[in-house]
Design a protein around this motif. Structure first.
Motif, PDB file in Angstrom:
ATOM      1  N   MET A 121      16.471  33.680  74.258  1.00  0.00           N
ATOM      2  CA  MET A 121      17.755  32.507  74.015  1.00  0.00           C
ATOM      3  C   MET A 121      18.439  32.646  72.839  1.00  0.00           C
ATOM      4  SD  MET A 121      16.028  29.299  76.273  1.00  0.00           S
ATOM      5  CE  MET A 121      17.923  28.867  76.812  1.00  0.00           C
ATOM      6  N   THR A 122      19.736  32.623  72.732  1.00  0.00           N
ATOM      7  CA  THR A 122      20.324  32.732  71.664  1.00  0.00           C
ATOM      8  C   THR A 122      20.505  31.324  70.658  1.00  0.00           C
ATOM      9  OG1 THR A 122      22.343  32.688  72.753  1.00  0.00           O
ATOM     10  CG2 THR A 122      21.558  34.905  72.555  1.00  0.00           C
ATOM     11  N   ARG A 123      20.487  30.468  71.383  1.00  0.00           N
ATOM     12  CA  ARG A 123      20.476  29.114  70.628  1.00  0.00           C
ATOM     13  C   ARG A 123      19.238  28.556  70.502  1.00  0.00           C
ATOM     14  NH1 ARG A 123      25.580  28.127  70.077  1.00  0.00           N
ATOM     15  NH2 ARG A 123      25.460  25.845  70.155  1.00  0.00           N
ATOM     16  N   PRO A 124      19.191  27.440  69.732  1.00  0.00           N
ATOM     17  CA  PRO A 124      17.891  26.773  69.613  1.00  0.00           C
ATOM     18  C   PRO A 124      17.313  26.244  71.041  1.00  0.00           C
ATOM     19  CG  PRO A 124      19.756  25.702  67.961  1.00  0.00           C
ATOM     20  CD  PRO A 124      20.281  26.759  69.125  1.00  0.00           C
ATOM     21  N   TRP A 125      16.092  26.016  71.105  1.00  0.00           N
ATOM     22  CA  TRP A 125      15.424  25.790  72.186  1.00  0.00           C
ATOM     23  C   TRP A 125      14.295  24.752  71.791  1.00  0.00           C
ATOM     24  CZ3 TRP A 125      16.947  24.208  76.767  1.00  0.00           C
ATOM     25  CH2 TRP A 125      16.138  24.393  77.845  1.00  0.00           C
ATOM     26  N   LEU A 126      13.288  24.742  72.802  1.00  0.00           N
ATOM     27  CA  LEU A 126      12.261  23.878  72.660  1.00  0.00           C
ATOM     28  C   LEU A 126      10.922  24.555  71.854  1.00  0.00           C
ATOM     29  CD1 LEU A 126      12.529  22.173  75.974  1.00  0.00           C
ATOM     30  CD2 LEU A 126      13.673  21.352  73.979  1.00  0.00           C
ATOM     31  N   LEU A 127      10.419  23.529  71.375  1.00  0.00           N
ATOM     32  CA  LEU A 127       8.835  24.130  70.716  1.00  0.00           C
ATOM     33  C   LEU A 127       7.724  23.393  71.119  1.00  0.00           C
ATOM     34  CD1 LEU A 127       9.958  24.360  66.772  1.00  0.00           C
ATOM     35  CD2 LEU A 127       9.881  26.183  68.553  1.00  0.00           C
ATOM     36  N   LEU A 128       7.990  22.353  71.683  1.00  0.00           N
ATOM     37  CA  LEU A 128       6.730  21.520  72.355  1.00  0.00           C
ATOM     38  C   LEU A 128       6.724  21.902  73.696  1.00  0.00           C
ATOM     39  CD1 LEU A 128       7.761  17.843  70.857  1.00  0.00           C
ATOM     40  CD2 LEU A 128       5.951  19.579  70.009  1.00  0.00           C
ATOM     41  N   GLU A 129       5.531  21.808  74.289  1.00  0.00           N
ATOM     42  CA  GLU A 129       5.249  21.943  75.546  1.00  0.00           C
ATOM     43  C   GLU A 129       6.039  21.171  76.502  1.00  0.00           C
ATOM     44  OE1 GLU A 129       1.429  22.160  78.599  1.00  0.00           O
ATOM     45  OE2 GLU A 129       1.137  22.759  76.468  1.00  0.00           O
ATOM     46  N   THR A 130       6.770  21.541  77.456  1.00  0.00           N
ATOM     47  CA  THR A 130       7.525  20.837  78.277  1.00  0.00           C
ATOM     48  C   THR A 130       7.202  21.325  79.853  1.00  0.00           C
ATOM     49  OG1 THR A 130       9.339  20.734  76.740  1.00  0.00           O
ATOM     50  CG2 THR A 130       9.911  20.165  78.813  1.00  0.00           C
ATOM     51  N   ASP A 131       7.168  20.169  80.741  1.00  0.00           N
ATOM     52  CA  ASP A 131       7.008  20.468  82.065  1.00  0.00           C
ATOM     53  C   ASP A 131       8.402  20.667  82.678  1.00  0.00           C
ATOM     54  OD1 ASP A 131       6.335  20.213  84.787  1.00  0.00           O
ATOM     55  OD2 ASP A 131       5.235  18.288  84.926  1.00  0.00           O
ATOM     56  N   PRO A 132       8.648  21.772  83.269  1.00  0.00           N
ATOM     57  CA  PRO A 132       9.638  22.241  83.702  1.00  0.00           C
ATOM     58  C   PRO A 132      10.175  21.507  85.205  1.00  0.00           C
ATOM     59  CG  PRO A 132       8.208  24.021  84.250  1.00  0.00           C
ATOM     60  CD  PRO A 132       7.629  22.964  83.185  1.00  0.00           C
ATOM     61  N   LEU A 133       9.101  20.792  85.779  1.00  0.00           N
ATOM     62  CA  LEU A 133       9.374  20.040  86.964  1.00  0.00           C
ATOM     63  C   LEU A 133       9.800  18.247  86.627  1.00  0.00           C
ATOM     64  CD1 LEU A 133       6.591  21.348  88.930  1.00  0.00           C
ATOM     65  CD2 LEU A 133       8.997  22.018  89.033  1.00  0.00           C
ATOM     66  N   ARG A 134       9.948  18.102  85.326  1.00  0.00           N
ATOM     67  CA  ARG A 134      10.278  16.593  84.974  1.00  0.00           C
ATOM     68  C   ARG A 134      11.699  16.522  84.509  1.00  0.00           C
ATOM     69  NH1 ARG A 134       6.382  12.902  85.789  1.00  0.00           N
ATOM     70  NH2 ARG A 134       4.249  14.045  85.821  1.00  0.00           N
ATOM     71  N   VAL A 135      12.465  15.322  84.561  1.00  0.00           N
ATOM     72  CA  VAL A 135      13.622  15.326  84.024  1.00  0.00           C
ATOM     73  C   VAL A 135      14.091  15.883  82.650  1.00  0.00           C
ATOM     74  CG1 VAL A 135      15.418  13.583  83.775  1.00  0.00           C
ATOM     75  CG2 VAL A 135      14.040  13.338  85.759  1.00  0.00           C
ATOM     76  N   TYR A 136      13.149  15.495  81.752  1.00  0.00           N
ATOM     77  CA  TYR A 136      13.399  15.946  80.332  1.00  0.00           C
ATOM     78  C   TYR A 136      13.864  17.618  80.231  1.00  0.00           C
ATOM     79  CZ  TYR A 136      12.657  17.176  75.405  1.00  0.00           C
ATOM     80  OH  TYR A 136      12.821  18.046  74.193  1.00  0.00           O
ATOM     81  N   PHE A 137      13.149  18.306  81.048  1.00  0.00           N
ATOM     82  CA  PHE A 137      13.533  19.733  80.897  1.00  0.00           C
ATOM     83  C   PHE A 137      14.896  19.971  81.649  1.00  0.00           C
ATOM     84  CE2 PHE A 137      13.476  24.303  82.580  1.00  0.00           C
ATOM     85  CZ  PHE A 137      12.848  24.650  81.513  1.00  0.00           C
ATOM     86  N   ASP A 138      15.272  19.116  82.505  1.00  0.00           N
ATOM     87  CA  ASP A 138      16.695  19.319  82.961  1.00  0.00           C
ATOM     88  C   ASP A 138      17.765  18.627  82.119  1.00  0.00           C
ATOM     89  OD1 ASP A 138      15.713  20.419  85.475  1.00  0.00           O
ATOM     90  OD2 ASP A 138      15.591  18.260  86.554  1.00  0.00           O
ATOM     91  N   MET A 139      17.442  17.797  81.323  1.00  0.00           N
ATOM     92  CA  MET A 139      18.306  17.146  80.418  1.00  0.00           C
ATOM     93  C   MET A 139      18.346  18.283  79.288  1.00  0.00           C
ATOM     94  SD  MET A 139      17.065  13.455  80.386  1.00  0.00           S
ATOM     95  CE  MET A 139      18.480  12.726  79.141  1.00  0.00           C
ATOM     96  N   CYS A 140      17.312  19.018  78.863  1.00  0.00           N
ATOM     97  CA  CYS A 140      17.566  19.978  77.788  1.00  0.00           C
ATOM     98  C   CYS A 140      18.450  21.227  78.258  1.00  0.00           C
ATOM     99  CB  CYS A 140      15.901  20.424  77.694  1.00  0.00           C
ATOM    100  SG  CYS A 140      14.829  19.460  76.650  1.00  0.00           S
ATOM    101  N   ILE A 141      18.281  21.643  79.591  1.00  0.00           N
ATOM    102  CA  ILE A 141      19.153  22.404  79.959  1.00  0.00           C
ATOM    103  C   ILE A 141      20.648  22.094  79.899  1.00  0.00           C
ATOM    104  CG2 ILE A 141      19.974  23.865  82.019  1.00  0.00           C
ATOM    105  CD1 ILE A 141      16.851  23.798  82.938  1.00  0.00           C
ATOM    106  N   VAL A 142      20.806  20.898  80.265  1.00  0.00           N
ATOM    107  CA  VAL A 142      22.373  20.272  80.100  1.00  0.00           C
ATOM    108  C   VAL A 142      22.662  20.334  78.679  1.00  0.00           C
ATOM    109  CG1 VAL A 142      23.751  18.334  80.259  1.00  0.00           C
ATOM    110  CG2 VAL A 142      22.158  19.198  82.180  1.00  0.00           C
ATOM    111  N   LYS A 143      21.997  19.955  77.779  1.00  0.00           N
ATOM    112  CA  LYS A 143      22.094  19.868  76.283  1.00  0.00           C
ATOM    113  C   LYS A 143      22.377  21.305  76.012  1.00  0.00           C
ATOM    114  CE  LYS A 143      22.181  18.160  72.089  1.00  0.00           C
ATOM    115  NZ  LYS A 143      23.255  18.279  71.407  1.00  0.00           N
TER     116      LYS A 143
END
Length: 71
Positions: A1-23
């Motif tokens: 990925m060319t832009r900042p992403w996540l460092l903390l462990e994140t569940d890809p099946l939860r809403v937070y992960f989808d919100m990160c993709i939108v962001k």
């Protein structure tokens, strides 16, 4: 990925992960957007919402590179 992403462990099946993709994409198409401040306002208005149930990591998720870097 060319832009900042996540460092903390994140569940890809939860809403937070989808919100990160939108962001991530929003930062590309609309640098300087106010998504984080709008989310924080919603969380303050509805404190009964369990952010852990939505997949938000424990700790200060706002400090993640994705959320803390202004584009």
């Amino acid at each position: 990925m060319t832009r900042p992403w996540l460092l903390l462990e994140t569940d890809p099946l939860r809403v937070y992960f989808d919100m990160c993709i939108v962001k991530y994409f929003l930062d590309i198409i609309s640098p300087g957007n106010d998504m984080l401040s709008k989310m924080q306002s919603l969380f303050a208005e509805y404190p009964e919402v369990d952010l852990r149930a939505l997949g938000f990591p424990s700790g200060n998720w706002q400090d993640e590179p994705l959320w803390s870097t202004q584009s």
